[in-house]
Scaffold this motif. Structure first.
Motif, mmCIF file in Angstrom:
data_model
loop_
_atom_site.group_PDB
_atom_site.id
_atom_site.type_symbol
_atom_site.label_atom_id
_atom_site.label_comp_id
_atom_site.label_asym_id
_atom_site.label_seq_id
_atom_site.Cartn_x
_atom_site.Cartn_y
_atom_site.Cartn_z
ATOM 1 N N GLY A 186 20.953 -14.909 -2.713
ATOM 2 C CA GLY A 186 20.280 -13.871 -3.486
ATOM 3 C C GLY A 186 19.701 -12.749 -2.652
ATOM 4 N N SER A 187 20.140 -12.621 -1.391
ATOM 5 C CA SER A 187 19.569 -11.615 -0.489
ATOM 6 C C SER A 187 19.725 -10.208 -1.035
ATOM 7 C CB SER A 187 20.223 -11.702 0.890
ATOM 8 O OG SER A 187 19.872 -12.904 1.543
ATOM 9 N N MET A 188 20.890 -9.887 -1.570
ATOM 10 C CA MET A 188 21.118 -8.528 -2.073
ATOM 11 C C MET A 188 20.215 -8.237 -3.263
ATOM 12 S SD MET A 188 23.160 -7.151 -0.024
ATOM 13 C CE MET A 188 23.458 -5.651 -0.964
ATOM 14 N N LEU A 189 20.034 -9.226 -4.132
ATOM 15 C CA LEU A 189 19.190 -9.045 -5.315
ATOM 16 C C LEU A 189 17.729 -8.828 -4.923
ATOM 17 C CD1 LEU A 189 19.057 -9.107 -8.441
ATOM 18 C CD2 LEU A 189 18.648 -11.578 -8.268
ATOM 19 N N LEU A 190 17.285 -9.511 -3.847
ATOM 20 C CA LEU A 190 15.887 -9.453 -3.428
ATOM 21 C C LEU A 190 15.629 -8.441 -2.324
ATOM 22 C CD1 LEU A 190 15.155 -13.289 -3.420
ATOM 23 C CD2 LEU A 190 14.401 -11.616 -5.116
ATOM 24 N N GLN A 191 16.619 -7.641 -1.999
ATOM 25 C CA GLN A 191 16.497 -6.717 -0.880
ATOM 26 C C GLN A 191 15.354 -5.723 -1.068
ATOM 27 O OE1 GLN A 191 19.846 -3.977 -0.142
ATOM 28 N NE2 GLN A 191 20.001 -4.920 1.877
ATOM 29 N N LYS A 192 15.294 -5.067 -2.209
ATOM 30 C CA LYS A 192 14.257 -4.070 -2.451
ATOM 31 C C LYS A 192 12.875 -4.709 -2.594
ATOM 32 C CE LYS A 192 17.113 -0.379 -4.378
ATOM 33 N NZ LYS A 192 17.364 0.501 -5.554
ATOM 34 N N PRO A 193 12.716 -5.816 -3.371
ATOM 35 C CA PRO A 193 11.387 -6.451 -3.415
ATOM 36 C C PRO A 193 10.896 -6.906 -2.042
ATOM 37 C CG PRO A 193 12.752 -7.261 -5.208
ATOM 38 C CD PRO A 193 13.648 -6.442 -4.329
ATOM 39 N N THR A 194 11.816 -7.422 -1.203
ATOM 40 C CA THR A 194 11.423 -7.861 0.134
ATOM 41 C C THR A 194 10.959 -6.683 0.980
ATOM 42 O OG1 THR A 194 12.991 -9.704 0.067
ATOM 43 C CG2 THR A 194 12.187 -9.041 2.235
ATOM 44 N N ALA A 195 11.695 -5.580 0.913
ATOM 45 C CA ALA A 195 11.311 -4.389 1.676
ATOM 46 C C ALA A 195 9.967 -3.856 1.199
ATOM 47 C CB ALA A 195 12.396 -3.314 1.536
ATOM 48 N N PHE A 196 9.747 -3.855 -0.122
ATOM 49 C CA PHE A 196 8.469 -3.381 -0.661
ATOM 50 C C PHE A 196 7.326 -4.260 -0.187
ATOM 51 C CE2 PHE A 196 5.144 -3.847 -3.874
ATOM 52 C CZ PHE A 196 4.700 -2.534 -3.988
ATOM 53 N N LEU A 197 7.512 -5.594 -0.240
ATOM 54 C CA LEU A 197 6.449 -6.515 0.162
ATOM 55 C C LEU A 197 6.141 -6.374 1.643
ATOM 56 C CD1 LEU A 197 4.544 -8.739 -0.738
ATOM 57 C CD2 LEU A 197 6.360 -10.407 -0.311
ATOM 58 N N ARG A 198 7.175 -6.242 2.464
ATOM 59 C CA ARG A 198 6.943 -6.048 3.900
ATOM 60 C C ARG A 198 6.152 -4.764 4.159
ATOM 61 N NH1 ARG A 198 12.727 -7.412 6.885
ATOM 62 N NH2 ARG A 198 12.679 -9.690 6.618
ATOM 63 N N ALA A 199 6.531 -3.700 3.443
ATOM 64 C CA ALA A 199 5.843 -2.420 3.636
ATOM 65 C C ALA A 199 4.384 -2.529 3.192
ATOM 66 C CB ALA A 199 6.566 -1.324 2.853
ATOM 67 N N TRP A 200 4.143 -3.200 2.063
ATOM 68 C CA TRP A 200 2.768 -3.332 1.578
ATOM 69 C C TRP A 200 1.922 -4.170 2.517
ATOM 70 C CZ3 TRP A 200 -0.527 -7.240 -0.079
ATOM 71 C CH2 TRP A 200 -1.686 -6.804 -0.745
ATOM 72 N N LEU A 201 2.499 -5.261 3.021
ATOM 73 C CA LEU A 201 1.769 -6.130 3.942
ATOM 74 C C LEU A 201 1.589 -5.495 5.315
ATOM 75 C CD1 LEU A 201 3.346 -9.599 3.067
ATOM 76 C CD2 LEU A 201 0.999 -8.865 2.610
ATOM 77 N N SER A 202 2.288 -4.397 5.579
ATOM 78 C CA SER A 202 2.123 -3.661 6.833
ATOM 79 C C SER A 202 1.226 -2.444 6.667
ATOM 80 C CB SER A 202 3.496 -3.203 7.362
ATOM 81 O OG SER A 202 4.374 -4.293 7.531
ATOM 82 N N GLY A 203 0.703 -2.222 5.446
ATOM 83 C CA GLY A 203 -0.109 -1.053 5.158
ATOM 84 C C GLY A 203 -1.511 -1.134 5.730
ATOM 85 N N ARG A 204 -2.268 -0.062 5.528
ATOM 86 C CA ARG A 204 -3.583 0.065 6.157
ATOM 87 C C ARG A 204 -4.559 -1.015 5.698
ATOM 88 N NH1 ARG A 204 -6.119 5.938 6.120
ATOM 89 N NH2 ARG A 204 -4.227 6.204 7.385
ATOM 90 N N VAL A 205 -4.624 -1.255 4.370
ATOM 91 C CA VAL A 205 -5.557 -2.256 3.844
ATOM 92 C C VAL A 205 -5.188 -3.652 4.348
ATOM 93 C CG1 VAL A 205 -6.430 -3.378 1.765
ATOM 94 C CG2 VAL A 205 -6.135 -0.889 1.813
ATOM 95 N N ALA A 206 -3.884 -3.960 4.273
ATOM 96 C CA ALA A 206 -3.441 -5.277 4.732
ATOM 97 C C ALA A 206 -3.685 -5.460 6.221
ATOM 98 C CB ALA A 206 -1.959 -5.473 4.397
ATOM 99 N N ARG A 207 -3.505 -4.386 6.994
ATOM 100 C CA ARG A 207 -3.768 -4.486 8.437
ATOM 101 C C ARG A 207 -5.246 -4.740 8.707
ATOM 102 N NH1 ARG A 207 -0.680 0.201 9.011
ATOM 103 N NH2 ARG A 207 -2.537 1.338 9.720
ATOM 104 N N PHE A 208 -6.111 -4.086 7.930
ATOM 105 C CA PHE A 208 -7.547 -4.339 8.078
ATOM 106 C C PHE A 208 -7.858 -5.804 7.776
ATOM 107 C CE2 PHE A 208 -11.615 -4.887 5.873
ATOM 108 C CZ PHE A 208 -12.504 -4.490 6.863
ATOM 109 N N LEU A 209 -7.292 -6.323 6.693
ATOM 110 C CA LEU A 209 -7.516 -7.730 6.346
ATOM 111 C C LEU A 209 -6.976 -8.644 7.445
ATOM 112 C CD1 LEU A 209 -6.632 -7.732 2.531
ATOM 113 C CD2 LEU A 209 -8.910 -7.853 3.560
ATOM 114 N N GLY A 210 -5.840 -8.258 8.036
ATOM 115 C CA GLY A 210 -5.287 -9.062 9.122
ATOM 116 C C GLY A 210 -6.160 -9.046 10.365
ATOM 117 N N ASP A 211 -6.657 -7.856 10.733
ATOM 118 C CA ASP A 211 -7.516 -7.744 11.916
ATOM 119 C C ASP A 211 -8.795 -8.569 11.766
ATOM 120 O OD1 ASP A 211 -5.782 -6.074 13.242
ATOM 121 O OD2 ASP A 211 -6.811 -4.225 12.659
ATOM 122 N N THR A 212 -9.346 -8.588 10.565
ATOM 123 C CA THR A 212 -10.622 -9.269 10.337
ATOM 124 C C THR A 212 -10.454 -10.710 9.853
ATOM 125 O OG1 THR A 212 -10.684 -8.346 8.083
ATOM 126 C CG2 THR A 212 -11.831 -7.120 9.805
#
Length: 415
Positions: free
Chosen positions: A292-318
């Motif tokens: 199902g990689s092709m079907l989940l390609q866009k959701p996976t990319a979105f989740l990676r981008a969100w988890l790499s965002g500023r708020v998520a990075r702050f939560l990760g640092d702390t």
């Protein structure tokens, strides 16, 4: 969005979305404790703090093995010197912040015990052993300063901090080099079978020892979760991740059956939750070879981008500090609220939301400050010592723990 949605296996040093995932997991644990201490119980997912801690262990297993595969040529585990430098770096990554908060926790233990009694008087099912807050013995201090408490049932759950999992993490660091040596010589499948067999035999031979633990603080009780994480790193080295995902899910299923054999009961939903986080981690780390990689390609990319965002990075640092610190804030706030009649009369959901709104700002403000002072100081000291002890390392060779992945995400328990 980048044209290349999936990261090629084993080629990327730092995986920024895992910092955000660790931050979300720390917030999950905090919210789980708040809902317990406000009389709101058994809410699906929210109440699964144990699953959130397992997510840390899964991340730890993956990240440690991922870093090892990136550096295995420059840092051969056959050298005892590599072992020592690895353990030294891990110690300075965990210990300085832990020691600071441990001193605070011991200092205010009696006050926290009063808040805990106030809360338990309203909601008896939330009661926790008061000795956890009141034990000021030398033995309790020494076992925690030395990180030996995870081996001792009487001290594994004996401070106001949720540090039983920190001791577990340190035990994993201790055995990790030996697991990777076995993996190189026996392969991942035989190594996993051998590790699980040792854990099962230990539980069969010493059942009373295992039963005395109030929390699963001994490595043989949770090593299977770390092994599932290692399989994710193994999967990224292979052309196809499917068989490795089946192995990771199989580990979790086998251990769930083993737990029931040893009369360790928990809601079946939590077992399903653990299987889901393993599957989700495989797909988050997918190199495009899972079903199902092709079907989940866009959701996976979105989740990676969100988890790499500023708020998520702050939560990760702390995240490491927020995880260790939060009960020192949660208990006084929840205790003070529990003494207010109007608060007690509120619906449980409103009590939870009010307490959470009061708790989050001080927890994350203090965590941000401690991250930039104590935690970063510990990281720096670890690097300095590793470099001084590695002066004989050839120029250009990576030092143990000196890669970007080691700096940013070298363990799964919150940084």
């Amino acid at each position: 969005m980048s044209k290349q949605t999936y990261t090629p296996a084993g080629t990327q040093d730092h995986l920024p979305w895992l910092d955000g995932l660790r931050g979300i997991a720390a917030l999950w644990v905090l919210a789980s404790h708040v809902q317990i201490l406000t009389g709101l119980r058994n809410i699906p997912v929210l109440s699964w703090g144990g699953v959130a801690v397992d997510l840390f262990m899964l991340l730890s297993g993956f990240l440690m093995a991922h870093n090892y595969f990136l550096r295995q040529r420059s840092e051969p585990w056959e050298s005892p010197r590599t072992f020592f430098l690895f353990w030294l770096r891990r110690f300075f990554r965990i210990a300085p912040l832990y020691y600071v908060l441990l001193i605070v926790a011991f200092s205010v233990g009696a006050l926290l015990a009063q808040d805990r009694m106030t809360i338990a008087a309203l909601w008896p099912s939330t009661a926790s052993p008061l000795q956890r807050y009141l034990d000021g013995s030398a033995a309790n201090y020494l076992t925690h300063l030395s990180f030996l408490f995870g081996l001792m049932p009487d001290y594994a759950f004996r401070t106001p901090l949720p540090d039983w999992s920190i001791g577990l993490e340190m035990q994993f660091y201790l055995v990790f080099p030996f697991i990777m040596l076995a993996l190189a010589r026996l392969g991942p499948l035989l190594t996993t079978l051998a590790v699980l067999a040792v854990c099962v035999v230990a539980r069969l031979c010493f059942p009373e020892y295992f039963q005395r633990f109030e929390m699963p603080a001994f490595i043989a009780m949770k090593l299977y979760v770390f092994m599932a994480g290692i399989w994710i790193a193994v999967a990224r080295k292979q052309k196809s991740m499917t068989l490795s995902m089946l192995a990771g899910l199989g580990i979790m299923l086998v251990w769930a059956l083993a737990d029931r054999t040893f009369h360790v009961w928990e809601p079946r939903a939590m077992t399903v939750g653990r299987l889901l986080i393993v599957a989700a981690m495989f797909y988050l780390m997918n190199n495009g070879t899972l079903p199902g990689s092709m079907l989940l390609q866009k959701p996976t990319a979105f989740l990676r981008a969100w988890l790499s965002g500023r708020v998520a990075r702050f939560l990760g640092d702390t995240s490491y500090c927020a995880y260790l610190l939060h009960l020192l804030i949660v208990l006084p706030v929840a205790g003070a609220l529990a003494r207010n009649a109007q608060y007690i009369a509120m619906p449980a959901a409103l009590r939870f939301l009010l307490a959470l709104a009061l708790i989050l700002p001080p927890v994350y403000l203090l965590s941000w400050g401690l991250f930039h002072t104590v935690e970063k100081f510990g990281i720096h000291m670890g690097r300095v010592l590793v470099r001084k002890l590695s002066r004989g390392t050839p120029r250009g060779a990576a030092l143990p723990g000196e890669s970007g992945a080691g700096d940013k995400a070298a363990h799964g328990i919150p940084r």
